[in-house]
Design an enzyme around this catalytic site. Structure first.
Site, mmCIF file in Angstrom:
data_model
loop_
_atom_site.group_PDB
_atom_site.id
_atom_site.type_symbol
_atom_site.label_atom_id
_atom_site.label_comp_id
_atom_site.label_asym_id
_atom_site.label_seq_id
_atom_site.Cartn_x
_atom_site.Cartn_y
_atom_site.Cartn_z
ATOM 1 N N ARG A 173 79.503 106.152 69.009
ATOM 2 C CA ARG A 173 78.996 105.405 67.848
ATOM 3 C C ARG A 173 77.480 105.409 67.867
ATOM 4 N NH1 ARG A 173 83.521 105.945 66.700
ATOM 5 N NH2 ARG A 173 85.068 104.384 66.076
ATOM 6 N N ARG A 200 50.890 104.749 52.623
ATOM 7 C CA ARG A 200 50.463 105.923 53.387
ATOM 8 C C ARG A 200 49.604 106.811 52.489
ATOM 9 N NH1 ARG A 200 52.832 106.035 58.292
ATOM 10 N NH2 ARG A 200 54.912 105.127 58.526
ATOM 11 N N GLU A 205 63.716 108.561 68.005
ATOM 12 C CA GLU A 205 63.906 109.338 66.770
ATOM 13 C C GLU A 205 63.273 110.724 66.881
ATOM 14 O OE1 GLU A 205 61.992 107.368 63.468
ATOM 15 O OE2 GLU A 205 60.052 107.293 64.485
ATOM 16 N N ASN A 252 47.661 106.260 63.744
ATOM 17 C CA ASN A 252 47.027 107.562 63.916
ATOM 18 C C ASN A 252 46.405 108.185 62.677
ATOM 19 O OD1 ASN A 252 46.818 108.825 66.486
ATOM 20 N ND2 ASN A 252 48.974 108.314 66.721
ATOM 21 N N GLY A 253 47.207 108.280 61.600
ATOM 22 C CA GLY A 253 46.697 108.885 60.367
ATOM 23 C C GLY A 253 45.527 108.080 59.827
ATOM 24 N N ASP A 299 54.464 102.186 67.459
ATOM 25 C CA ASP A 299 54.670 103.396 68.276
ATOM 26 C C ASP A 299 53.859 103.388 69.579
ATOM 27 O OD1 ASP A 299 56.167 104.135 66.082
ATOM 28 O OD2 ASP A 299 54.620 105.447 65.248
ATOM 29 N N ARG A 353 60.136 97.009 62.652
ATOM 30 C CA ARG A 353 58.772 96.658 62.203
ATOM 31 C C ARG A 353 58.732 95.302 61.512
ATOM 32 N NH1 ARG A 353 57.227 102.152 59.313
ATOM 33 N NH2 ARG A 353 56.987 100.795 57.511
ATOM 34 N N ARG A 384 83.723 103.595 75.036
ATOM 35 C CA ARG A 384 83.000 104.495 74.132
ATOM 36 C C ARG A 384 81.590 104.767 74.649
ATOM 37 N NH1 ARG A 384 83.971 101.078 68.631
ATOM 38 N NH2 ARG A 384 85.984 101.911 68.001
ATOM 39 N N GLY A 441 52.304 102.677 58.004
ATOM 40 C CA GLY A 441 53.480 101.822 58.172
ATOM 41 C C GLY A 441 53.042 100.454 58.679
HETATM 42 O O1 F6P Z 1 54.558 104.654 62.691
HETATM 43 C C1 F6P Z 1 55.469 103.613 62.567
HETATM 44 C C2 F6P Z 1 56.808 104.143 62.124
HETATM 45 O O2 F6P Z 1 57.695 103.051 62.007
HETATM 46 C C3 F6P Z 1 57.408 105.219 63.034
HETATM 47 O O3 F6P Z 1 57.988 104.693 64.187
HETATM 48 C C4 F6P Z 1 58.374 105.882 62.090
HETATM 49 O O4 F6P Z 1 58.596 107.217 62.455
HETATM 50 C C5 F6P Z 1 57.659 105.806 60.765
HETATM 51 O O5 F6P Z 1 56.707 104.763 60.871
HETATM 52 C C6 F6P Z 1 58.540 105.540 59.584
HETATM 53 O O6 F6P Z 1 57.760 105.666 58.459
HETATM 54 P P1 F6P Z 1 58.138 105.138 57.012
HETATM 55 O O7 F6P Z 1 58.028 103.653 57.015
HETATM 56 O O8 F6P Z 1 57.120 105.780 56.136
HETATM 57 O O9 F6P Z 1 59.536 105.572 56.763
#
Ligand code: F6P
Length: 359
Positions: free
Chosen positions: A277, A76, A233, A114-115, A138, A286, A173, A11
């Site tokens: 909401r 990716r 998330e 990481n990956g 992240d 990003r 709310r 990402g």
């Molecule tokens: O690792 C960065 C990130 O934005 C995470 O926060 C999120 O879970 C993921 O990538 C979203 O991935 P993609 O852009 O493949 O939907």
């Protein structure tokens, strides 16, 4: 003469371009424009596998300090299938090595999270000279206190919470802002504190929905008309955290909500009768220009990477520890996650501010 390749994988995030510019400028300024040949592989590891690259000159790095995204594109390429042949039978690892040697590279600079680091370490094990730079909103890379992109994303997520605040104060709310961060809570924690969220839910502290409701009711009792939750998330309830991997997978297979925030919202609605909401800023976090912190940080990381290249000292991620730039062996970084410790001082301080973690 140094021959250096670049690739950005996974990402994207803010300051990828600033980091590459840092490496390139430092190399060019040290060796002169004729002392260095630079190559950019397009769309992450795919470019290295399928020999899709372009030669880069000083001009390519000009005017990109403040530019979001990546001039090389990204994608990716999952590590778990990297050793499997592609649909045409191409051995991806062999192809990456071949293309590296074809260009006679001295070093490949890989920018990723990481990956990406798992594959980078594999390439190191295969004998390639690798330097990596820690990229991700992240902030979950082991071996560095900070990743670039993180502070820019904190700014954006905080802005979202700020905007929600003004509308929340007009209505009685509950508002939930769902923050990215994958399996860790750094982004949510920092944006939540910065935006003045009342409740913060992060994966490292599984929540009890009754405690969340208790915190909302307490605010109501004290006269607050609204409550704002920053929910990661990857936030998870105590019940779900207690499930085995198999049980959790089975639950998620039939999950009826778009994401955890909607489940939390429904439970709050049922238990309190208050309208809820949900706002999900998603990939906005990003996007856009890197904040000044990230511009400086990524530029510094880039120059440190250039120094290592000039010394021929390979096999490291450049990171930051206690405000000092450091080189961290790739084998120590790959496959490890940097999580928020529930015992960290910042959690204690957040609690002192009256923030509930729903636990
Ligand atoms: O690792 C960065 C990130 O934005 C995470 O926060 C999120 O879970 C993921 O990538 C979203 O991935 P993609 O852009 O493949 O939907």
């Amino acid at each position: 003469m140094k021959r250096v390749g670049f690739l950005t994988s996974g990402g994207d995030c803010q300051a990828l371009n600033a980091a590459m510019r840092g490496v390139a400028k430092a190399l060019i300024n040290t060796l002169g424009p004729d002392g260095v040949e630079l190559y950019g592989f397009l769309d992450g590891y795919k470019g290295l596998i399928y020999s899709n690259y372009k030669q880069l000159t000083a001009k390519d790095f000009s005017g990109i300090l403040t530019l979001g995204g990546t001039i090389l594109g990204s994608s990716r390429t999952p590590f778990k299938t990297i050793k499997d042949p592609d649909e045409n039978g191409v051995d991806k690892v062999a192809a990456m090595k071949q293309n590296y040697y074809k260009l006679n590279l001295d070093c490949l600079v890989i920018l990723g999270g990481n990956g990406t680091h798992k594959t980078a370490n594999l390439l190191r094990e295969e004998g390639l000279n690798i330097i990596t730079l820690p990229k991700t909103i992240d902030n979950d890379l082991w071996g560095t206190d900070m990743t670039f992109g993180f502070q820019s994303a904190v700014n954006i997520a905080s802005d979202v919470i700020d905007c929600i605040h003004t509308t929340a104060s007009s209505h009685s709310r509950v508002f939930i802002v769902e923050v990215m961060g994958h399996k860790v809570g750094w982004l949510t924690l920092n944006a939540g504190i910065s935006g003045g969220a009342d409740i913060i839910l992060i994966p490292e502290i599984p929540y009890d929905i009754d405690k969340v409701v208790e915190a909302i009711n307490e605010r109501t009792r004290r006269g607050s008309k609204f409550t704002i939750l920053a929910v990661a998330e990857g936030a998870i309830s105590k019940e779900d955290a207690a499930l085995s991997k198999k049980e959790y997978k089975a639950k998620m297979a039939n999950y009826k909500y778009p994401s955890v925030s909607y489940e939390v919202a429904e439970q709050i609605r049922e238990k309190t009768g208050i309208e809820v909401r949900v706002t999900v800023p998603g990939h906005m976090q990003r996007g856009g220009a890197p904040c000044p912190y990230d511009r400086v940080f990524a530029s510094r990381l880039g120059t440190k990477a250039a120094e290592l290249i000039l010394q021929g000292d390979y096999g490291y991620m450049v990171g930051i520890k206690n405000r000092e730039l450091v080189k961290v062996p790739l084998e120590d970084v790959a496959g490890k996650l940097k999580e928020v410790s529930p015992d960290a001082p910042i959690i204690h301080e957040a609690k002192m501010l009256g923030i509930s973690f729903g636990a």
